[in-house]
Scaffold this motif. Structure first.
Motif, short mmCIF file in Angstrom:
data_model
loop_
_atom_site.label_atom_id
_atom_site.label_comp_id
_atom_site.label_asym_id
_atom_site.label_seq_id
_atom_site.Cartn_x
_atom_site.Cartn_y
_atom_site.Cartn_z
N VAL A 1 0.90 -1.16 -0.06
CA VAL A 1 -0.12 0.07 -0.17
C VAL A 1 0.67 1.26 0.00
O VAL A 1 0.25 2.43 -0.07
CB VAL A 1 -0.87 0.07 1.18
CG1 VAL A 1 -1.75 -1.32 1.37
CG2 VAL A 1 -0.18 0.44 2.61
N PHE A 2 2.20 1.08 -0.09
CA PHE A 2 3.06 2.39 0.38
C PHE A 2 2.70 3.44 -0.64
O PHE A 2 2.83 4.70 -0.21
CB PHE A 2 4.50 1.74 0.06
CG PHE A 2 5.41 2.96 0.45
CD1 PHE A 2 6.16 2.56 1.80
CD2 PHE A 2 5.88 3.99 -0.31
CE1 PHE A 2 6.97 3.72 2.18
CE2 PHE A 2 6.71 4.86 0.26
CZ PHE A 2 7.49 4.55 1.48
N SER A 3 2.55 3.19 -1.93
CA SER A 3 2.49 4.23 -2.95
C SER A 3 0.66 4.90 -3.32
O SER A 3 0.64 5.47 -4.27
CB SER A 3 3.06 3.91 -4.23
OG SER A 3 4.24 3.79 -3.95
N ALA A 4 -0.01 4.07 -2.49
CA ALA A 4 -1.46 4.13 -2.81
C ALA A 4 -2.02 5.77 -2.59
O ALA A 4 -2.61 6.17 -3.33
CB ALA A 4 -2.33 3.30 -1.68
N GLY A 5 -1.50 6.20 -1.54
CA GLY A 5 -1.88 7.75 -1.23
C GLY A 5 -1.47 8.64 -2.46
O GLY A 5 -1.94 9.49 -2.87
N GLU A 6 -0.06 8.21 -2.87
CA GLU A 6 0.35 9.21 -3.84
C GLU A 6 -0.32 9.22 -5.03
O GLU A 6 -0.52 9.87 -5.86
CB GLU A 6 1.93 8.88 -3.93
CG GLU A 6 2.57 9.70 -5.05
CD GLU A 6 4.28 9.24 -5.39
OE1 GLU A 6 4.90 9.90 -6.01
OE2 GLU A 6 4.79 8.40 -4.53
N ILE A 7 -0.44 7.66 -5.45
CA ILE A 7 -1.20 7.68 -6.58
C ILE A 7 -2.74 8.00 -6.48
O ILE A 7 -3.28 8.74 -7.66
CB ILE A 7 -1.26 6.07 -6.84
CG1 ILE A 7 -0.16 5.38 -7.12
CG2 ILE A 7 -2.26 5.76 -8.12
CD1 ILE A 7 1.00 6.09 -8.17
N CYS A 8 -3.38 7.99 -5.40
CA CYS A 8 -4.77 8.29 -5.34
C CYS A 8 -4.79 10.03 -5.42
O CYS A 8 -5.81 10.47 -6.11
CB CYS A 8 -5.32 7.89 -4.03
SG CYS A 8 -5.64 6.21 -3.65
N ALA A 9 -3.93 10.61 -4.83
CA ALA A 9 -3.85 12.12 -4.87
C ALA A 9 -3.27 12.63 -6.21
O ALA A 9 -3.99 13.54 -6.76
CB ALA A 9 -2.78 12.58 -3.86
N GLU A 10 -2.55 11.71 -6.90
CA GLU A 10 -2.27 12.47 -8.43
C GLU A 10 -3.38 12.15 -9.13
O GLU A 10 -3.45 12.96 -10.27
CB GLU A 10 -1.00 11.44 -8.88
CG GLU A 10 -0.40 11.88 -10.09
CD GLU A 10 0.85 11.05 -10.34
OE1 GLU A 10 1.10 10.78 -11.52
OE2 GLU A 10 1.61 10.88 -9.36
N HIS A 11 -4.13 11.42 -9.11
CA HIS A 11 -5.33 11.00 -9.98
C HIS A 11 -6.68 11.22 -9.48
O HIS A 11 -7.84 10.99 -10.29
CB HIS A 11 -5.12 9.52 -10.44
CG HIS A 11 -4.16 9.15 -11.40
ND1 HIS A 11 -3.95 9.60 -12.49
CD2 HIS A 11 -2.93 8.76 -10.98
CE1 HIS A 11 -2.61 9.16 -13.01
NE2 HIS A 11 -2.06 8.69 -12.00
N GLY A 12 -6.81 11.68 -8.17
CA GLY A 12 -7.92 12.03 -7.54
C GLY A 12 -8.86 11.00 -7.79
O GLY A 12 -10.19 10.89 -7.75
N ILE A 13 -8.54 9.62 -7.08
CA ILE A 13 -9.17 8.56 -7.16
C ILE A 13 -9.13 7.92 -5.65
O ILE A 13 -8.35 8.19 -4.83
CB ILE A 13 -8.56 7.48 -8.18
CG1 ILE A 13 -7.09 7.22 -7.67
CG2 ILE A 13 -8.89 8.14 -9.38
CD1 ILE A 13 -6.51 6.11 -8.73
N PRO A 14 -10.37 7.04 -5.28
CA PRO A 14 -10.08 6.33 -4.02
C PRO A 14 -9.49 5.17 -3.84
O PRO A 14 -8.98 4.68 -5.06
CB PRO A 14 -11.78 6.08 -3.86
CG PRO A 14 -12.11 5.76 -5.36
CD PRO A 14 -11.35 6.59 -6.26
N ALA A 15 -9.11 4.64 -2.64
CA ALA A 15 -8.61 3.36 -2.36
C ALA A 15 -9.36 2.54 -1.74
O ALA A 15 -10.22 3.09 -0.73
CB ALA A 15 -7.24 3.64 -1.75
N HIS A 16 -9.70 1.23 -2.06
CA HIS A 16 -10.57 0.38 -1.39
C HIS A 16 -9.70 -0.49 -0.69
O HIS A 16 -8.89 -1.38 -1.18
CB HIS A 16 -11.14 -0.17 -2.51
CG HIS A 16 -12.30 0.53 -3.38
ND1 HIS A 16 -13.53 0.73 -3.51
CD2 HIS A 16 -11.83 1.31 -4.44
CE1 HIS A 16 -14.01 1.41 -4.39
NE2 HIS A 16 -12.93 2.35 -5.02
N ILE A 17 -10.18 -0.83 0.65
CA ILE A 17 -9.49 -1.61 1.57
C ILE A 17 -10.61 -2.44 2.53
O ILE A 17 -11.54 -1.58 2.68
CB ILE A 17 -8.35 -1.11 2.13
CG1 ILE A 17 -7.62 -2.19 2.80
CG2 ILE A 17 -8.99 0.00 3.23
CD1 ILE A 17 -6.25 -1.53 3.56
#
Length: 227
Positions: A63-79
């Motif tokens: 999950v390390f890069s999930a926050g960065e990727i989500c912020a960059e594309h304005g998308i949610p993470a599902h967990i």
């Protein structure tokens, strides 16, 4: 259907990208350590636009890069909710030895938009249909994501529940060997042999190959004996 996979970070966790084809929306699964740059390369070369991040469990190498990727594309993470705490307190799941080994190296940006998922959920994302199966054992919130390819056949993103020839460890905080055995017995063994397994570490395999040769799937107790 387009399926891309590449190992990232010191622990070589597999990050996956799934889409209906090039130039389409896509779903990113388990963007771990050092995933952001190779992921950007894949997105650029294939003209893909992320619609969501899916997380098979909460360990930092997934999950390390999930926050960065989500912020960059304005998308949610599902967990799964049982693993959500790891997004803001990754060291809690490492235990004393893990914290000593990795130190502050597990600190990362948590996703701003986190959506909880549960076993039995169906997620319609990027034109694909993901079925969620809860498989506690490696962590309390470990899940499988099953997805059907338009061309026929079925894929299973197994995280650290099932590998080629092995299963995930259960000795870290949140792990439970008995629950792992039950998850394998009730949720993995009944699956069709031809399902292609995309694991959290290591090479691709199939359910049939693992049923026949994975020593951890041999002689599992009956589900009612594991309750």
């Amino acid at each position: 259907m387009l399926v891309l996979g590449f190992p990232v970070g010191p622990l070589q966790a597999n990050c996956y990208v799934l889409a209906r084809g090039e130039g389409e929306p896509c779903v990113v699964v388990d963007p771990g350590q050092d995933a952001a740059e190779p992921l950007r390369t894949q997105l650029r070369e294939r003209r893909l636009t992320p619609a969501a991040v899916l997380l098979t469990h909460g360990h930092f190498d997934h999950v390390f890069s999930a926050g960065e990727i989500c912020a960059e594309h304005g998308i949610p993470a599902h967990i799964h909710p049982a693993d959500r705490y790891m997004l803001t307190d990754p060291g809690a799941a490492l235990g004393p030895a893990g914290r000593q080994l990795f130190g502050d190296g597990v600190a990362f940006e948590a996703p701003a938009d986190v959506r909880e998922i549960a076993g039995g959920d169906v997620l319609e994302l990027a034109g694909l249909r993901f079925e969620v199966t809860h498989t506690p054992g490696h962590t309390g919130g470990s899940v499988l994501f099953g997805v059907e390819a338009e061309e026929g056949g079925r894929l299973l993103l197994s995280g650290d529940t099932l590998f080629a020839g092995a299963i995930g460890r259960t000795d870290l905080p949140g792990g439970d060997h008995g629950r792992m055995l039950k998850s394998l017995s009730t949720e993995v063994l009944p699956l069709d042999d031809d399902i292609v397994v995309l694991p959290g570490h290591g090479p691709t395999t199939t359910i049939g190959r693992e049923r026949a040769g994975n020593p951890f799937l041999q002689d599992l107790p009956a589900p009612d004996a594991l309750s």
